[in-house]
Design an enzyme around this catalytic site. Structure first.
Site, PDB file in Angstrom:
ATOM      1  CB  CYS A  68      32.824 -28.758  13.845  1.00 24.14           C
ATOM      2  SG  CYS A  68      34.118 -27.784  14.626  1.00 24.14           S
ATOM      3  CG  HIS A 101      46.837 -33.607  33.861  1.00 25.66           C
ATOM      4  ND1 HIS A 101      48.014 -33.011  33.463  1.00 25.66           N
ATOM      5  CD2 HIS A 101      47.189 -34.826  34.342  1.00 25.66           C
ATOM      6  CE1 HIS A 101      49.026 -33.827  33.709  1.00 25.66           C
ATOM      7  NE2 HIS A 101      48.552 -34.935  34.241  1.00 25.66           N
TER       8      HIS A 101
END
Length: 153
Positions: A68, A101
């Site tokens: 966006c 992670h």
């Protein structure tokens, strides 16, 4: 060998970058599931974040790309669903870390905040970086099952 399907969705403010990333994915040999939008006519970004969540839930794609204007709103919309781990990334380092992670399954970009070439580089890093596992598994598991009421203590 079956091509991996990558879902892409954007609002009107992310259309140009979504188009460039679609071309990049195709060149890399991925199948693309385009969840819209198809024009620069104003639309609501949450609708496209929700479409991404539905595509992942239905097994139509295992990973996705959201765009966006800023990347913030569309990633927030998608992250309302526990099976979505959408990470807003601005460079290759954040793209690598969101995979290593956080086991992100969706990368989000803000077209107004990132250049096309940097976004392509970050997308390639996202696609090629495995989840590190180990100590991160415990943390990622908590992302999908938040407590009813967080403790302040």
């Amino acid at each position: 060998m079956t091509q991996e399907v990558i879902a892409l969705a954007s609002d009107h403010a992310g259309l140009a970058l979504k188009t460039a990333l679609t071309e990049e994915l195709t060149a890399l040999g991925f199948a693309v599931l385009d969840l819209g939008t198809e024009s620069t006519a104003s639309v609501d970004y949450p609708d496209y974040g929700y479409r991404m969540a539905a595509a992942l839930a239905d097994g139509k794609a295992a990973r996705g790309v959201l765009v966006c204007g800023s990347g913030i709103g569309i990633s927030m919309a998608a992250n309302r669903y526990s099976w979505v781990r959408a990470a807003l990334c601005h460079d290759v380092t954040s793209a690598r870390l969101c995979r290593e992670h956080n086991d992100a399954n969706v990368i989000a970009f803000g077209e107004r905040l990132i250049g096309i070439e940097v976004a392509k580089e970050a997308l390639r890093m996202f696609l090629n970086t495995p989840f590190a596992g180990d100590r991160h598994v415990r943390r990622v598991t908590k992302l999908g099952t938040p407590p009813d009421k967080p403790s302040v203590a």
